[in-house]
Design an enzyme around this catalytic site. Sequence first.
Site: not given
Length: 206
Positions: A101, A103, A129, A132
């Site tokens: 992801h 992040e 999420c 993360c």
Amino acid sequence: MTPVFCTRRRFLSVASSVASSAVAVPSATGSAPSDERPDGQWWTGPWPTGLRAAAVRAMPAAVAYARSGRWPFGAVLVAADSGEVVAGAANTVQDEDPTAHAEMNVLRSATARGLSMARHVVVSTAEPCPMCAGALLWAGVRAVVFGTSSARIAALGVPQIALPFETVARHSTLGPHPAVGGGVRTDLTDPLYRAMARRRRRGRAG
């Protein structure tokens, strides 16, 4: 033992007394923002002079990364002392690495460069999420700012684990909780996920 008889009137009186003395329990879906603005942005935690504005200015850069990725999610790292964007990343998830992801990619970039997350703000186009969020908390990030909420993205029909970042943070005992800003520049971030939802609907229809 002598039985205790309770009339309906007495039962309602006791129930009312208990209800009025109950302690409010925070919602599991997130806490109310401590500083909400008319434009929909909200902020919690300490924000030194100029840092909030720097985070808002950084969102277009995060959006640019989002537009360059396979999936429209982007994040940048903002230095708390200078307000400058010092790193950025797009979502690069592939079948062989579902953890890539935006992040997570920013965190990996910061780690490779020896940057202290305690001196930086992560600005993301979407609410992190739970994966993360946990990584950001473990890294000790100073603050997190995001545009579109995970609940909003889920409502558009894009699969999400729609657990608010602040809910994850409330369950952390790792150290000081990061300051948080939400709903930042949704005029730029919401269109990313509306377009993503349309593509998913067209794909299912085809």
